[in-house]
Design an enzyme around this catalytic site. Structure first.
Site, PDB file in Angstrom:
ATOM      1  N   CYS A  13      -0.676  -0.003   4.970  1.00  0.00           N
ATOM      2  CA  CYS A  13      -1.621  -1.129   4.968  1.00  0.00           C
ATOM      3  C   CYS A  13      -1.833  -1.756   6.347  1.00  0.00           C
ATOM      4  O   CYS A  13      -2.959  -1.996   6.770  1.00  0.00           O
ATOM      5  CB  CYS A  13      -1.153  -2.186   3.978  1.00  0.00           C
ATOM      6  SG  CYS A  13       0.633  -2.449   3.983  1.00  0.00           S
ATOM      7  N   HIS A  61      -2.794  -9.761   4.759  1.00  0.00           N
ATOM      8  CA  HIS A  61      -1.917  -9.406   5.891  1.00  0.00           C
ATOM      9  C   HIS A  61      -2.599  -9.848   7.195  1.00  0.00           C
ATOM     10  O   HIS A  61      -3.763  -9.512   7.430  1.00  0.00           O
ATOM     11  CB  HIS A  61      -1.761  -7.888   5.984  1.00  0.00           C
ATOM     12  CG  HIS A  61      -0.691  -7.298   5.122  1.00  0.00           C
ATOM     13  ND1 HIS A  61      -0.162  -7.921   4.019  1.00  0.00           N
ATOM     14  CD2 HIS A  61      -0.050  -6.100   5.231  1.00  0.00           C
ATOM     15  CE1 HIS A  61       0.774  -7.118   3.483  1.00  0.00           C
ATOM     16  NE2 HIS A  61       0.851  -6.021   4.191  1.00  0.00           N
ATOM     17  N   ASN A  64      -4.249  -6.878   1.676  1.00  0.00           N
ATOM     18  CA  ASN A  64      -3.346  -5.735   1.629  1.00  0.00           C
ATOM     19  C   ASN A  64      -3.567  -4.818   0.436  1.00  0.00           C
ATOM     20  O   ASN A  64      -3.479  -3.599   0.548  1.00  0.00           O
ATOM     21  CB  ASN A  64      -1.906  -6.250   1.631  1.00  0.00           C
ATOM     22  CG  ASN A  64      -0.939  -5.245   1.090  1.00  0.00           C
ATOM     23  OD1 ASN A  64      -0.721  -4.211   1.704  1.00  0.00           O
ATOM     24  ND2 ASN A  64      -0.390  -5.505  -0.071  1.00  0.00           N
TER      25      ASN A  64
HETATM   26  O1  25A Z   1       5.492   4.741  -0.237  1.00  0.00           O
HETATM   27  P1  25A Z   1       6.531   3.739  -0.538  1.00  0.00           P
HETATM   28  O2  25A Z   1       7.013   3.079   0.698  1.00  0.00           O
HETATM   29  O3  25A Z   1       7.633   4.257  -1.410  1.00  0.00           O
HETATM   30  O4  25A Z   1       5.843   2.564  -1.376  1.00  0.00           O
HETATM   31  C1  25A Z   1       5.027   2.797  -2.461  1.00  0.00           C
HETATM   32  C2  25A Z   1       5.154   1.649  -3.455  1.00  0.00           C
HETATM   33  O5  25A Z   1       4.986   0.449  -2.741  1.00  0.00           O
HETATM   34  C3  25A Z   1       3.958  -0.265  -3.323  1.00  0.00           C
HETATM   35  C4  25A Z   1       3.574   0.255  -4.662  1.00  0.00           C
HETATM   36  O6  25A Z   1       4.337  -0.469  -5.712  1.00  0.00           O
HETATM   37  C5  25A Z   1       4.064   1.669  -4.528  1.00  0.00           C
HETATM   38  O7  25A Z   1       4.635   2.085  -5.753  1.00  0.00           O
HETATM   39  N1  25A Z   1       2.886  -0.181  -2.339  1.00  0.00           N
HETATM   40  C6  25A Z   1       2.489   0.809  -1.530  1.00  0.00           C
HETATM   41  N2  25A Z   1       1.508   0.443  -0.719  1.00  0.00           N
HETATM   42  C7  25A Z   1       1.295  -0.822  -1.001  1.00  0.00           C
HETATM   43  C8  25A Z   1       0.416  -1.787  -0.512  1.00  0.00           C
HETATM   44  N3  25A Z   1      -0.433  -1.542   0.485  1.00  0.00           N
HETATM   45  C9  25A Z   1       2.170  -1.197  -2.042  1.00  0.00           C
HETATM   46  N4  25A Z   1       2.193  -2.390  -2.572  1.00  0.00           N
HETATM   47  C10 25A Z   1       1.328  -3.251  -2.075  1.00  0.00           C
HETATM   48  N5  25A Z   1       0.486  -2.986  -1.061  1.00  0.00           N
HETATM   49  P2  25A Z   1       3.715  -1.238  -6.969  1.00  0.00           P
HETATM   50  O8  25A Z   1       4.733  -2.168  -7.462  1.00  0.00           O
HETATM   51  O9  25A Z   1       2.379  -1.761  -6.651  1.00  0.00           O
HETATM   52  O10 25A Z   1       3.509  -0.110  -8.062  1.00  0.00           O
HETATM   53  C11 25A Z   1       4.506   0.601  -8.650  1.00  0.00           C
HETATM   54  C12 25A Z   1       3.804   1.493  -9.717  1.00  0.00           C
HETATM   55  O11 25A Z   1       4.506   2.719  -9.787  1.00  0.00           O
HETATM   56  C13 25A Z   1       4.850   2.947 -11.153  1.00  0.00           C
HETATM   57  N6  25A Z   1       6.043   3.750 -11.233  1.00  0.00           N
HETATM   58  C14 25A Z   1       7.253   3.472 -10.756  1.00  0.00           C
HETATM   59  N7  25A Z   1       8.110   4.464 -11.035  1.00  0.00           N
HETATM   60  C15 25A Z   1       7.425   5.405 -11.695  1.00  0.00           C
HETATM   61  C16 25A Z   1       6.089   4.950 -11.810  1.00  0.00           C
HETATM   62  N8  25A Z   1       5.161   5.674 -12.414  1.00  0.00           N
HETATM   63  C17 25A Z   1       5.531   6.863 -12.906  1.00  0.00           C
HETATM   64  N9  25A Z   1       6.776   7.362 -12.849  1.00  0.00           N
HETATM   65  C18 25A Z   1       7.738   6.666 -12.247  1.00  0.00           C
HETATM   66  N10 25A Z   1       8.975   7.164 -12.175  1.00  0.00           N
HETATM   67  C19 25A Z   1       5.032   1.598 -11.732  1.00  0.00           C
HETATM   68  O12 25A Z   1       4.879   1.644 -13.107  1.00  0.00           O
HETATM   69  C20 25A Z   1       3.903   0.831 -11.087  1.00  0.00           C
HETATM   70  O13 25A Z   1       2.697   1.095 -11.763  1.00  0.00           O
HETATM   71  P3  25A Z   1       5.916   0.927 -14.143  1.00  0.00           P
HETATM   72  O14 25A Z   1       5.787   1.661 -15.441  1.00  0.00           O
HETATM   73  O15 25A Z   1       7.247   0.855 -13.501  1.00  0.00           O
HETATM   74  O16 25A Z   1       5.378  -0.504 -14.457  1.00  0.00           O
HETATM   75  C21 25A Z   1       5.306  -1.518 -13.574  1.00  0.00           C
HETATM   76  C22 25A Z   1       5.054  -2.730 -14.438  1.00  0.00           C
HETATM   77  O17 25A Z   1       6.309  -3.017 -15.100  1.00  0.00           O
HETATM   78  C23 25A Z   1       6.791  -4.316 -14.759  1.00  0.00           C
HETATM   79  N11 25A Z   1       8.120  -4.135 -14.164  1.00  0.00           N
HETATM   80  C24 25A Z   1       8.386  -3.781 -12.900  1.00  0.00           C
HETATM   81  N12 25A Z   1       9.706  -3.709 -12.719  1.00  0.00           N
HETATM   82  C25 25A Z   1      10.289  -3.996 -13.907  1.00  0.00           C
HETATM   83  C26 25A Z   1       9.270  -4.286 -14.826  1.00  0.00           C
HETATM   84  N13 25A Z   1       9.526  -4.611 -16.086  1.00  0.00           N
HETATM   85  C27 25A Z   1      10.795  -4.666 -16.490  1.00  0.00           C
HETATM   86  N14 25A Z   1      11.796  -4.394 -15.656  1.00  0.00           N
HETATM   87  C28 25A Z   1      11.616  -4.076 -14.380  1.00  0.00           C
HETATM   88  N15 25A Z   1      12.647  -3.804 -13.572  1.00  0.00           N
HETATM   89  C29 25A Z   1       5.811  -4.946 -13.857  1.00  0.00           C
HETATM   90  O18 25A Z   1       5.343  -6.133 -14.449  1.00  0.00           O
HETATM   91  C30 25A Z   1       4.684  -3.957 -13.682  1.00  0.00           C
HETATM   92  O19 25A Z   1       3.510  -4.501 -14.231  1.00  0.00           O
HETATM   93  O1  L14 Z   2       4.104   2.338   3.435  1.00  0.00           O
HETATM   94  O2  L14 Z   2       6.270  -3.947   1.778  1.00  0.00           O
HETATM   95  O3  L14 Z   2       2.377   1.801   2.282  1.00  0.00           O
HETATM   96  O4  L14 Z   2       4.451  -4.758   2.666  1.00  0.00           O
HETATM   97  C1  L14 Z   2       3.123  -0.725   2.008  1.00  0.00           C
HETATM   98  C2  L14 Z   2       3.665  -2.043   1.663  1.00  0.00           C
HETATM   99  C3  L14 Z   2       5.320  -0.060   2.984  1.00  0.00           C
HETATM  100  C4  L14 Z   2       5.829  -1.451   2.655  1.00  0.00           C
HETATM  101  C5  L14 Z   2       3.527   1.573   2.650  1.00  0.00           C
HETATM  102  C6  L14 Z   2       5.181  -3.819   2.338  1.00  0.00           C
HETATM  103  C7  L14 Z   2       4.188   0.343   2.096  1.00  0.00           C
HETATM  104  C8  L14 Z   2       4.702  -2.445   2.669  1.00  0.00           C
END
Ligand code: 25A
Ligand code: L14
Length: 331
Positions: free
Chosen positions: A128, A241, A314
């Site tokens: 981002c 951001h 972001n």
């Molecule tokens: O590349 P990186 O560095 O690893 O980062 C990538 C991650 O960072 C976020 C984004 O997370 C992404 O997964 N990200 C990346 N770029 C970003 C940006 N520019 C960024 N975030 C913001 N700006 P995210 O939280 O947005 O999304 C995560 C999604 O992934 C699904 N997921 C996770 N594990 C999975 C999976 N899908 C398939 N198989 C897997 N093994 C996840 O789905 C979500 O859609 P989910 O089913 O886990 O549901 C999330 C919903 O569930 C709730 N929840 C979250 N944690 C818990 C929970 N409920 C109960 N207990 C929990 N512990 C939340 O309310 C959510 O709605």
């Molecule tokens: O690499 O936590 O796309 O603000 C984007 C979200 C890294 C972390 C990525 C954050 C992620 C970042």
């Protein structure tokens, strides 16, 4: 020609915006499949006036789609993106898993759209903070050749997902109520605080987020001679951001010329009327697909330098919007 689309991580902060961006930008969608972890299976999500049911992402049930937008983290992408690509689908991956892989294009459509053509089934969506910065660097590099970039970020909590956004709200309330602020997602309290720590620390003292900005910027601008350094800081802001960026160029650019060059960049808006207290603000950028730049001035400390301030939502240009724009390049 309509495309069948899968959104992997559809219940996340980014996944939800990917679905909305497909609707808002009137992407020619055929069937849309929403996938997430087992935890979210059977959840309903509204799309195009109807409801879609979230499915569990499973190795033995890879959907047949034309394009898959991935935002479920790097571990999920590493395992599942090749399985989707192997079935002839093009994966646009928002995680960090493949960004620096030389076989995988890393694309910001306004900057290097040509790169998207050379894909082998996976195209990476950049980090981002990198996306909003290269939108500004591109026209300046083309006109005056950038030698060095020093970036300091003011990153919103949305980058860490829904739970982080809830943490900022809950902690702010707790602190105002005189209660202890309990950190869960962030390593420290984020309410009324700034945390100079995004991603894990590396051996060189930088964080992962900082090195993403260094490496991805050079890959997207296709110039390894550009020196980049960054300090990335989490601030108690919801979605916008901010980045203070210092740019040293080979040729001198006046602030006026820089403003003119930046005004010509698509999806980048110059807001730069300091006398009227007009400059980009996080709260104004939220919900907007554009990126905003202002405070454009000549650096008083060097011969050929510029200072400026960049803001973008972001979850939109930093993630979902850029991913959907890449999908548009495939049409
Ligand atoms: O590349 P990186 O560095 O690893 O980062 C990538 C991650 O960072 C976020 C984004 O997370 C992404 O997964 N990200 C990346 N770029 C970003 C940006 N520019 C960024 N975030 C913001 N700006 P995210 O939280 O947005 O999304 C995560 C999604 O992934 C699904 N997921 C996770 N594990 C999975 C999976 N899908 C398939 N198989 C897997 N093994 C996840 O789905 C979500 O859609 P989910 O089913 O886990 O549901 C999330 C919903 O569930 C709730 N929840 C979250 N944690 C818990 C929970 N409920 C109960 N207990 C929990 N512990 C939340 O309310 C959510 O709605
Ligand atoms: O690499 O936590 O796309 O603000 C984007 C979200 C890294 C972390 C990525 C954050 C992620 C970042």
């Amino acid at each position: 020609m309509k495309k069948n689309i899968a959104v992997v991580g559809a219940t996340g902060a980014v996944g939800a915006e990917m679905l909305k961006a497909l609707e808002r930008r009137k992407f020619p969608v055929g069937e849309v499949r929403a996938l997430a972890s087992e935890r979210s299976a059977e959840t309903k999500i509204g799309f195009g006036g109807a409801e879609i049911t979230v499915e569990e992402l499973r190795e033995d049930a890879i959907p047949d789609v034309d394009i898959a937008l991935f935002s479920a983290g790097a571990a999920v992408s590493r395992k599942f993106a090749p399985l989707f690509a192997g079935r002839g689908c093009v994966v646009i991956d928002n995680s960090s898993a493949f960004r620096m892989d030389p076989r995988v294009p890393l694309v910001v459509p306004e900057v290097n759209p040509h790169a998207a053509k050379k894909h082998n089934g996976i195209i990476a969506n950049p980090n981002c903070s990198t996306i909003q910065m290269v939108l500004v660097l591109k026209p300046i590099h083309d006109a005056a050749k950038i030698k060095r970039v020093v970036a300091s970020t003011y990153q919103s909590v949305s980058g860490a997902g829904w739970a982080a956004m809830e943490e900022l709200t809950a902690q702010t309330r707790d602190v105002l109520d005189g209660m202890p602020a309990r950190p869960r997602v962030f390593p420290h309290r984020i309410a009324f605080n700034c945390i100079p720590h995004i991603g894990a620390f590396l051996e060189n003292g930088y964080t992962e987020e900082e090195m993403k900005m260094v490496n991805e910027t050079r890959k997207i601008l296709e110039d390894d001679s550009i020196a980049v350094t960054a300090t990335t800081v989490r601030v108690p802001v919801m979605r916008g951001h901010g980045e203070a960026v210092n740019i040293q160029t080979e040729k001198k650019l006046t602030a006026a010329r820089a403003r003119e060059l930046l005004s010509g960049m698509p999806n980048l808006e110059v807001i730069d009327e300091p006398a009227k207290a007009l400059y980009p603000l996080a709260v104004d950028a939220e919900g907007d697909d554009a990126t905003f730049v202002g405070r454009i001035r000549e650096d008083v400390s060097v011969e050929c330098g510029l200072d400026l301030w960049i803001v973008s939502d972001n979850l939109l240009k930093g993630a979902a919007t850029n991913a959907v724009q890449i999908a548009e390049l495939l049409l």
